[in-house]
Design a protein around this motif. Structure first.
Motif, PDB file in Angstrom:
ATOM      1  N   SER A 127      10.162 -29.596 -27.461  1.00  0.00           N
ATOM      2  CA  SER A 127       9.316 -29.962 -26.329  1.00  0.00           C
ATOM      3  C   SER A 127       9.519 -29.055 -25.123  1.00  0.00           C
ATOM      4  O   SER A 127       8.677 -29.040 -24.216  1.00  0.00           O
ATOM      5  N   VAL A 128      10.619 -28.295 -25.103  1.00  0.00           N
ATOM      6  CA  VAL A 128      10.800 -27.312 -24.034  1.00  0.00           C
ATOM      7  C   VAL A 128       9.631 -26.318 -24.035  1.00  0.00           C
ATOM      8  O   VAL A 128       9.154 -25.903 -22.974  1.00  0.00           O
ATOM      9  N   VAL A 129       9.158 -25.954 -25.230  1.00  0.00           N
ATOM     10  CA  VAL A 129       8.033 -25.027 -25.328  1.00  0.00           C
ATOM     11  C   VAL A 129       6.790 -25.640 -24.695  1.00  0.00           C
ATOM     12  O   VAL A 129       6.100 -24.999 -23.887  1.00  0.00           O
ATOM     13  N   PHE A 130       6.508 -26.905 -25.024  1.00  0.00           N
ATOM     14  CA  PHE A 130       5.334 -27.572 -24.458  1.00  0.00           C
ATOM     15  C   PHE A 130       5.473 -27.704 -22.944  1.00  0.00           C
ATOM     16  O   PHE A 130       4.512 -27.504 -22.193  1.00  0.00           O
ATOM     17  N   HIS A 131       6.674 -28.073 -22.521  1.00  0.00           N
ATOM     18  CA  HIS A 131       6.936 -28.292 -21.100  1.00  0.00           C
ATOM     19  C   HIS A 131       6.698 -27.008 -20.295  1.00  0.00           C
ATOM     20  O   HIS A 131       6.047 -27.030 -19.236  1.00  0.00           O
ATOM     21  N   LEU A 132       7.216 -25.891 -20.789  1.00  0.00           N
ATOM     22  CA  LEU A 132       7.055 -24.627 -20.070  1.00  0.00           C
ATOM     23  C   LEU A 132       5.597 -24.160 -20.073  1.00  0.00           C
ATOM     24  O   LEU A 132       5.120 -23.570 -19.112  1.00  0.00           O
ATOM     25  N   HIS A 133       4.907 -24.426 -21.165  1.00  0.00           N
ATOM     26  CA  HIS A 133       3.507 -24.030 -21.237  1.00  0.00           C
ATOM     27  C   HIS A 133       2.651 -24.853 -20.275  1.00  0.00           C
ATOM     28  O   HIS A 133       1.824 -24.308 -19.536  1.00  0.00           O
ATOM     29  N   ARG A 134       2.887 -26.167 -20.272  1.00  0.00           N
ATOM     30  CA  ARG A 134       2.056 -27.058 -19.464  1.00  0.00           C
ATOM     31  C   ARG A 134       2.405 -27.021 -17.977  1.00  0.00           C
ATOM     32  O   ARG A 134       1.524 -27.075 -17.119  1.00  0.00           O
ATOM     33  N   ASN A 135       3.691 -26.926 -17.672  1.00  0.00           N
ATOM     34  CA  ASN A 135       4.119 -27.084 -16.281  1.00  0.00           C
ATOM     35  C   ASN A 135       4.488 -25.778 -15.587  1.00  0.00           C
ATOM     36  O   ASN A 135       4.397 -25.689 -14.360  1.00  0.00           O
ATOM     37  N   ALA A 136       4.905 -24.770 -16.358  1.00  0.00           N
ATOM     38  CA  ALA A 136       5.239 -23.480 -15.753  1.00  0.00           C
ATOM     39  C   ALA A 136       4.138 -22.452 -15.980  1.00  0.00           C
ATOM     40  O   ALA A 136       4.221 -21.338 -15.454  1.00  0.00           O
ATOM     41  N   GLY A 137       3.128 -22.844 -16.772  1.00  0.00           N
ATOM     42  CA  GLY A 137       2.032 -21.925 -17.034  1.00  0.00           C
ATOM     43  C   GLY A 137       2.420 -20.731 -17.881  1.00  0.00           C
ATOM     44  O   GLY A 137       1.729 -19.710 -17.882  1.00  0.00           O
ATOM     45  N   MET A 138       3.516 -20.837 -18.605  1.00  0.00           N
ATOM     46  CA  MET A 138       3.963 -19.725 -19.428  1.00  0.00           C
ATOM     47  C   MET A 138       3.170 -19.661 -20.728  1.00  0.00           C
ATOM     48  O   MET A 138       2.878 -20.696 -21.346  1.00  0.00           O
ATOM     49  N   SER A 139       2.823 -18.451 -21.139  1.00  0.00           N
ATOM     50  CA  SER A 139       2.123 -18.268 -22.409  1.00  0.00           C
ATOM     51  C   SER A 139       3.107 -18.396 -23.562  1.00  0.00           C
ATOM     52  O   SER A 139       4.333 -18.344 -23.376  1.00  0.00           O
ATOM     53  N   ILE A 140       2.572 -18.537 -24.763  1.00  0.00           N
ATOM     54  CA  ILE A 140       3.429 -18.624 -25.941  1.00  0.00           C
ATOM     55  C   ILE A 140       4.268 -17.355 -26.079  1.00  0.00           C
ATOM     56  O   ILE A 140       5.465 -17.409 -26.402  1.00  0.00           O
ATOM     57  N   ASP A 141       3.663 -16.196 -25.833  1.00  0.00           N
ATOM     58  CA  ASP A 141       4.416 -14.943 -25.930  1.00  0.00           C
ATOM     59  C   ASP A 141       5.532 -14.887 -24.889  1.00  0.00           C
ATOM     60  O   ASP A 141       6.632 -14.377 -25.179  1.00  0.00           O
ATOM     61  N   GLU A 142       5.282 -15.381 -23.704  1.00  0.00           N
ATOM     62  CA  GLU A 142       6.311 -15.393 -22.657  1.00  0.00           C
ATOM     63  C   GLU A 142       7.464 -16.321 -23.038  1.00  0.00           C
ATOM     64  O   GLU A 142       8.638 -15.996 -22.817  1.00  0.00           O
ATOM     65  N   ILE A 143       7.142 -17.461 -23.631  1.00  0.00           N
ATOM     66  CA  ILE A 143       8.197 -18.391 -24.052  1.00  0.00           C
ATOM     67  C   ILE A 143       8.981 -17.805 -25.220  1.00  0.00           C
ATOM     68  O   ILE A 143      10.211 -17.938 -25.295  1.00  0.00           O
ATOM     69  N   ASP A 144       8.267 -17.152 -26.119  1.00  0.00           N
ATOM     70  CA  ASP A 144       8.919 -16.463 -27.239  1.00  0.00           C
ATOM     71  C   ASP A 144       9.933 -15.451 -26.701  1.00  0.00           C
ATOM     72  O   ASP A 144      11.091 -15.395 -27.147  1.00  0.00           O
ATOM     73  N   ASP A 145       9.518 -14.647 -25.743  1.00  0.00           N
ATOM     74  CA  ASP A 145      10.408 -13.659 -25.139  1.00  0.00           C
ATOM     75  C   ASP A 145      11.580 -14.325 -24.433  1.00  0.00           C
ATOM     76  O   ASP A 145      12.728 -13.881 -24.543  1.00  0.00           O
ATOM     77  N   LEU A 146      11.315 -15.415 -23.743  1.00  0.00           N
ATOM     78  CA  LEU A 146      12.371 -16.147 -23.030  1.00  0.00           C
ATOM     79  C   LEU A 146      13.452 -16.627 -23.983  1.00  0.00           C
ATOM     80  O   LEU A 146      14.658 -16.423 -23.743  1.00  0.00           O
ATOM     81  N   LEU A 147      13.052 -17.259 -25.083  1.00  0.00           N
ATOM     82  CA  LEU A 147      14.020 -17.885 -25.983  1.00  0.00           C
ATOM     83  C   LEU A 147      14.719 -16.884 -26.892  1.00  0.00           C
ATOM     84  O   LEU A 147      15.863 -17.105 -27.289  1.00  0.00           O
ATOM     85  N   ASN A 148      14.043 -15.776 -27.214  1.00  0.00           N
ATOM     86  CA  ASN A 148      14.632 -14.791 -28.124  1.00  0.00           C
ATOM     87  C   ASN A 148      15.392 -13.685 -27.413  1.00  0.00           C
ATOM     88  O   ASN A 148      16.386 -13.185 -27.948  1.00  0.00           O
ATOM     89  N   ARG A 149      14.950 -13.293 -26.215  1.00  0.00           N
ATOM     90  CA  ARG A 149      15.509 -12.094 -25.582  1.00  0.00           C
ATOM     91  C   ARG A 149      16.185 -12.350 -24.243  1.00  0.00           C
ATOM     92  O   ARG A 149      16.960 -11.507 -23.779  1.00  0.00           O
ATOM     93  N   ARG A 150      15.936 -13.506 -23.625  1.00  0.00           N
ATOM     94  CA  ARG A 150      16.469 -13.734 -22.279  1.00  0.00           C
ATOM     95  C   ARG A 150      17.259 -15.029 -22.172  1.00  0.00           C
ATOM     96  O   ARG A 150      17.504 -15.518 -21.074  1.00  0.00           O
ATOM     97  N   SER A 151      17.677 -15.574 -23.307  1.00  0.00           N
ATOM     98  CA  SER A 151      18.421 -16.837 -23.305  1.00  0.00           C
ATOM     99  C   SER A 151      19.812 -16.619 -23.872  1.00  0.00           C
ATOM    100  O   SER A 151      20.383 -15.537 -23.739  1.00  0.00           O
ATOM    101  N   GLY A 152      20.386 -17.630 -24.498  1.00  0.00           N
ATOM    102  CA  GLY A 152      21.714 -17.510 -25.070  1.00  0.00           C
ATOM    103  C   GLY A 152      22.761 -17.231 -23.998  1.00  0.00           C
ATOM    104  O   GLY A 152      22.638 -17.646 -22.836  1.00  0.00           O
TER     105      GLY A 152
END
Length: 420
Positions: free
Chosen positions: A265-290
């Protein structure tokens, strides 16, 4: 160059291959090409290197041979130019590939899906299959396929084999491989747990059997592959029964730049409330997290220095990393019922004694104990780090993915030749 040599995929298991034959192992990433020239029988890495920052004017090239490391900075536009430069580096700095008797090229491919149950002798259909699986590994398979295409152009007379990270986990029981979503959706879109780092997990688990001199079929193991990417596996009798990475390498342990397990649901939350695109969330979780997302740093050597200097973000990052790791150790102990051997491998697993010690501290009730003196320091060889008489043997086992790929490559070619 003789395509009809072969070698079994277990260490020391030899088939019909000349002792001088070598395998060029290639790992093509999105912006890099790693390579190693391997003697599949002796296990030696004769030469190795990497081309980094492909597409940049200041790409980095490193080639190592005979104890000499050559480092260059120059423009590299694409994977084709990168592999051409790799062949030139062999010619310029050794060894000469013709004299090294390269019998095959082995390619690491992340995702084999339900299509490839094991290594595949590469032809046009195999390349098309790898490309078709790109939706399951969009950060990896396209680059893997491109590396294969270029290598086939540059070395057209050498047989080439694709070795898939996911193949070792094809044995997962349905209860472990199945996600709890409608199965018509799962089937249509090929959604299941595939795992990754399978070549490393297979190699280490088989090495453990050799090290302890017991039949592989009799050993319950946990393997912890801890590098910038990290994964855990439960291996029962040589067969993988659980692993932490899932549909993609994002699931599971906290990693250098990947979040690992997270509420979807973090993906849904960021898309709906932060206006982040799927590609931006993909980049966030794969390359800018951990660990990097929590501390700003993914290199554990620097992370420990930051902690010693009092950096609270770095301390939290390591705490979160260890907490997740311990959860998986406990879970896989429950999956297996009992564990005979637990092994640490890969860059962090082999070199970070703090991570190894913290991962098992407090788990004495599950049979895990660490001898701090044995555990101290980096480990370049197989090392027992549990005390004598411990219920579970704890090892550091250096992985050798390139060697495993080389051995699987020549055994695949031998099998194809035998049935031709």
């Amino acid at each position: 160059m003789n395509p009809h040599h072969g070698l079994g995929d277990q260490p020391g298991q030899q088939a019909d291959i000349a002792t001088h034959g070598t395998v060029l192992v290639i790992n093509s990433g999105s912006s890099s090409v790693k390579y190693q020239l391997v003697d599949p029988i002796g296990g030696d890495a004769i030469a190795s290197g990497i081309v980094e920052r492909i597409g940049a004017q200041d790409a980095l090239l490193t080639h190592k041979h005979n104890g000499v490391s050559t480092k260059l900075t120059e423009p590299i536009t694409d994977h084709g130019q990168a592999l051409r430069r790799v062949l030139e580096l062999f010619a310029e700095h050794g060894p000469d590939l013709a004299e090294a008797d390269v019998v095959a090229v082995g390619h690491r491919v992340v995702q084999g899906g339900d299509v490839f149950a094991g290594p595949a002798l590469i032809d046009d259909a195999v390349v098309a299959g790898i490309e078709a699986l790109s939706p399951l590994a969009p950060l990896h398979n396209p680059a893997n396929a491109r590396g294969i295409e270029v290598a086939r152009e540059l070395l057209p007379d050498v047989p080439q084999v694709a070795v898939f990270d996911s193949s070792f986990f094809r044995t997962l029981p349905d209860a472990a491989a199945t996600y709890a979503i409608p199965q018509d959706v799962a089937s249509t879109y090929s959604i299941r747990r595939y795992g990754a780092h399978g070549t490393s997990h297979q190699y280490v688990s088989r090495e453990v059997a050799r090290i302890v001199d017991r039949p592989l079929e009799d050993i319950n193991q946990i393997v912890l592959h801890l590098g910038n990417g990290a994964s855990a596996s439960a291996v029962q009798g040589g067969v993988a029964v659980e692993t932490s990475m899932g549909l993609t390498p994002l699931e599971g342990l906290v990693m250098g730049t990947r979040s690992g397990d997270i509420d979807p649901s973090v993906v849904f939350h960021l898309h709906r409330n932060a206006g982040m695109s799927i590609d931006e969330i993909d980049d966030l979780l794969n390359r800018r997290s951990g660990v990097k997302g929590l501390s700003g740093e993914s290199d554990f050597r620097t992370l420990h220095e930051m902690i010693e200097a009092g950096d609270e973000d770095a301390k939290l990052a390591l705490d979160v990393y260890i907490h997740r790791l311990r959860k998986y150790i406990g879970a896989y102990t429950a999956v297996l019922g009992h564990v005979d051997v637990l092994s640490f491998t890969a860059g962090i697993g082999e070199n970070d004694d703090i991570v190894r010690a913290r991962a098992l501290t407090g788990l004495e009730g599950l049979g895990y104990t660490i001898d701090l003196e044995r555990n101290a320091g980096r480990k370049s060889d197989v090392t027992v780090i549990s005390p004598d008489g411990a219920p579970t043997l704890v090892l550091v086992v250096p992985t050798a993915e390139e060697l495993a790929i080389a051995r699987l490559t020549v055994s695949t070619i031998a099998a194809a030749a035998a049935t031709a």
